[in-house]
Design a protein around this motif. Structure first.
Motif, PDB file in Angstrom:
ATOM      1  N   ALA A   5      40.206  12.870  44.065  1.00  0.00           N
ATOM      2  CA  ALA A   5      39.292  12.625  42.807  1.00  0.00           C
ATOM      3  C   ALA A   5      40.058  11.794  41.791  1.00  0.00           C
ATOM      4  N   LEU A   6      41.275  11.904  41.932  1.00  0.00           N
ATOM      5  CA  LEU A   6      42.158  11.350  40.955  1.00  0.00           C
ATOM      6  C   LEU A   6      42.164   9.859  41.344  1.00  0.00           C
ATOM      7  N   ARG A   7      41.863   9.413  42.623  1.00  0.00           N
ATOM      8  CA  ARG A   7      41.966   8.076  43.071  1.00  0.00           C
ATOM      9  C   ARG A   7      40.512   7.504  42.364  1.00  0.00           C
ATOM     10  N   GLY A   8      39.572   8.259  42.203  1.00  0.00           N
ATOM     11  CA  GLY A   8      38.215   7.940  41.592  1.00  0.00           C
ATOM     12  C   GLY A   8      37.994   7.754  40.142  1.00  0.00           C
ATOM     13  N   CYS A   9      38.960   8.501  39.460  1.00  0.00           N
ATOM     14  CA  CYS A   9      38.718   8.762  38.215  1.00  0.00           C
ATOM     15  C   CYS A   9      39.433   7.827  37.081  1.00  0.00           C
ATOM     16  N   GLY A  10      40.270   7.283  37.660  1.00  0.00           N
ATOM     17  CA  GLY A  10      41.041   6.174  36.970  1.00  0.00           C
ATOM     18  C   GLY A  10      42.574   6.683  36.032  1.00  0.00           C
ATOM     19  N   LEU A  11      42.784   8.022  36.258  1.00  0.00           N
ATOM     20  CA  LEU A  11      44.043   8.635  35.858  1.00  0.00           C
ATOM     21  C   LEU A  11      44.801   8.467  36.752  1.00  0.00           C
ATOM     22  N   SER A  12      46.141   8.380  36.422  1.00  0.00           N
ATOM     23  CA  SER A  12      47.436   8.636  37.309  1.00  0.00           C
ATOM     24  C   SER A  12      47.658  10.141  37.205  1.00  0.00           C
ATOM     25  N   GLN A  13      48.536  10.436  38.226  1.00  0.00           N
ATOM     26  CA  GLN A  13      48.927  11.794  38.466  1.00  0.00           C
ATOM     27  C   GLN A  13      49.532  12.317  37.050  1.00  0.00           C
ATOM     28  N   ALA A  14      50.548  11.323  36.660  1.00  0.00           N
ATOM     29  CA  ALA A  14      51.234  11.810  35.291  1.00  0.00           C
ATOM     30  C   ALA A  14      50.338  11.931  34.332  1.00  0.00           C
ATOM     31  N   GLU A  15      49.346  11.012  34.009  1.00  0.00           N
ATOM     32  CA  GLU A  15      48.487  11.209  32.810  1.00  0.00           C
ATOM     33  C   GLU A  15      47.588  12.560  33.099  1.00  0.00           C
ATOM     34  N   LEU A  16      47.243  12.851  34.092  1.00  0.00           N
ATOM     35  CA  LEU A  16      46.536  13.849  34.178  1.00  0.00           C
ATOM     36  C   LEU A  16      47.428  15.323  33.966  1.00  0.00           C
ATOM     37  N   ALA A  17      48.749  15.266  34.437  1.00  0.00           N
ATOM     38  CA  ALA A  17      49.529  16.240  34.299  1.00  0.00           C
ATOM     39  C   ALA A  17      49.809  16.494  32.488  1.00  0.00           C
ATOM     40  N   ARG A  18      50.046  15.383  31.872  1.00  0.00           N
ATOM     41  CA  ARG A  18      49.886  15.382  30.518  1.00  0.00           C
ATOM     42  C   ARG A  18      48.650  15.893  29.739  1.00  0.00           C
ATOM     43  N   SER A  19      47.384  15.329  30.332  1.00  0.00           N
ATOM     44  CA  SER A  19      46.108  16.031  29.876  1.00  0.00           C
ATOM     45  C   SER A  19      45.905  17.157  29.874  1.00  0.00           C
ATOM     46  N   VAL A  20      46.607  17.854  30.788  1.00  0.00           N
ATOM     47  CA  VAL A  20      46.273  19.326  31.136  1.00  0.00           C
ATOM     48  C   VAL A  20      47.480  20.269  30.629  1.00  0.00           C
ATOM     49  N   ASP A  21      48.488  19.560  30.014  1.00  0.00           N
ATOM     50  CA  ASP A  21      49.819  20.061  29.621  1.00  0.00           C
ATOM     51  C   ASP A  21      50.251  20.842  30.696  1.00  0.00           C
ATOM     52  N   LEU A  22      50.635  20.157  31.638  1.00  0.00           N
ATOM     53  CA  LEU A  22      51.390  20.741  32.988  1.00  0.00           C
ATOM     54  C   LEU A  22      52.530  19.750  33.272  1.00  0.00           C
ATOM     55  N   GLY A  23      53.568  20.077  33.584  1.00  0.00           N
ATOM     56  CA  GLY A  23      54.662  19.143  34.076  1.00  0.00           C
ATOM     57  C   GLY A  23      54.353  18.324  35.060  1.00  0.00           C
ATOM     58  N   GLU A  24      54.752  17.040  35.273  1.00  0.00           N
ATOM     59  CA  GLU A  24      54.412  16.390  36.335  1.00  0.00           C
ATOM     60  C   GLU A  24      55.051  17.046  37.717  1.00  0.00           C
ATOM     61  N   SER A  25      56.206  17.536  37.800  1.00  0.00           N
ATOM     62  CA  SER A  25      56.409  18.434  38.939  1.00  0.00           C
ATOM     63  C   SER A  25      55.650  19.296  39.261  1.00  0.00           C
ATOM     64  N   ALA A  26      55.274  20.114  38.378  1.00  0.00           N
ATOM     65  CA  ALA A  26      54.348  21.352  38.608  1.00  0.00           C
ATOM     66  C   ALA A  26      53.007  21.059  39.178  1.00  0.00           C
ATOM     67  N   LEU A  27      52.351  19.742  38.719  1.00  0.00           N
ATOM     68  CA  LEU A  27      51.159  19.414  39.495  1.00  0.00           C
ATOM     69  C   LEU A  27      51.533  18.677  40.678  1.00  0.00           C
ATOM     70  N   SER A  28      52.545  17.954  40.660  1.00  0.00           N
ATOM     71  CA  SER A  28      52.725  17.457  42.074  1.00  0.00           C
ATOM     72  C   SER A  28      53.112  18.655  43.324  1.00  0.00           C
ATOM     73  N   LYS A  29      53.781  19.742  42.899  1.00  0.00           N
ATOM     74  CA  LYS A  29      53.588  20.813  43.791  1.00  0.00           C
ATOM     75  C   LYS A  29      52.414  21.474  43.829  1.00  0.00           C
ATOM     76  N   SER A  30      51.592  21.490  42.930  1.00  0.00           N
ATOM     77  CA  SER A  30      50.455  22.047  43.239  1.00  0.00           C
ATOM     78  C   SER A  30      49.692  21.350  44.170  1.00  0.00           C
ATOM     79  N   ILE A  31      49.361  20.185  43.944  1.00  0.00           N
ATOM     80  CA  ILE A  31      48.864  19.187  44.787  1.00  0.00           C
ATOM     81  C   ILE A  31      49.094  18.779  46.385  1.00  0.00           C
ATOM     82  N   ASN A  32      50.563  19.096  46.457  1.00  0.00           N
ATOM     83  CA  ASN A  32      51.086  19.041  47.785  1.00  0.00           C
ATOM     84  C   ASN A  32      51.293  20.750  48.574  1.00  0.00           C
ATOM     85  N   GLY A  33      50.560  21.705  47.697  1.00  0.00           N
ATOM     86  CA  GLY A  33      50.571  23.044  48.468  1.00  0.00           C
ATOM     87  C   GLY A  33      51.712  23.821  48.209  1.00  0.00           C
ATOM     88  N   THR A  34      52.866  23.662  47.607  1.00  0.00           N
ATOM     89  CA  THR A  34      54.059  24.348  47.516  1.00  0.00           C
ATOM     90  C   THR A  34      53.785  25.292  46.187  1.00  0.00           C
TER      91      THR A  34
END
Length: 111
Positions: free
Chosen positions: A11-40
């Motif tokens: 969904a990120l590929r189709g919405c025009g946001l980068s992973q970093a932008e998404l993390a900031r917009s939901v008040d989540l650290g980039e590392s935490a978002l990355s780990k959540s996306i990768n399943g850890t």
């Protein structure tokens, strides 16, 4: 694609946001978002709801991979195919009606 993280990534590929932008917009650290996306790391329910809202998908789709048959859609008419779990609509026949409504609004504003 059978994980929430993979669906978020898609969904990120189709919405025009980068992973970093998404993390900031939901008040989540980039590392935490990355780990959540990768399943850890698991998304909390609140995080998942905010992510779904920001990337424009339903919670049901993020969790199950299936479209929400009760999702609100603003269309004049639509059909739902239960087999393919998809919506279809054709507004070409509604163009005349919509143009008449628009004309009425323009006339009301100029009066």
């Amino acid at each position: 694609m059978d994980t929430i993280g993979a669906r978020v990534k898609e969904a990120l590929r189709g919405c025009g946001l980068s992973q970093a932008e998404l993390a900031r917009s939901v008040d989540l650290g980039e590392s935490a978002l990355s780990k959540s996306i990768n399943g850890t790391r698991a998304f909390s329910a609140v995080e998942l709801a905010e992510v779904a809202d920001r990337i424009g998908v339903s919670m049901r789709w993020l969790v199950t991979g299936e479209p929400d048959p009760y999702e609100f859609r603003l269309v004049a008419r639509h059909d739902y195919d239960r087999l393919s779990k998809s919506y279809s609509y054709d507004v070409s026949g509604d163009r005349g009606t919509l143009e008449s409504i628009a004309l009425l609004y323009r006339q009301a504003q100029s009066a």
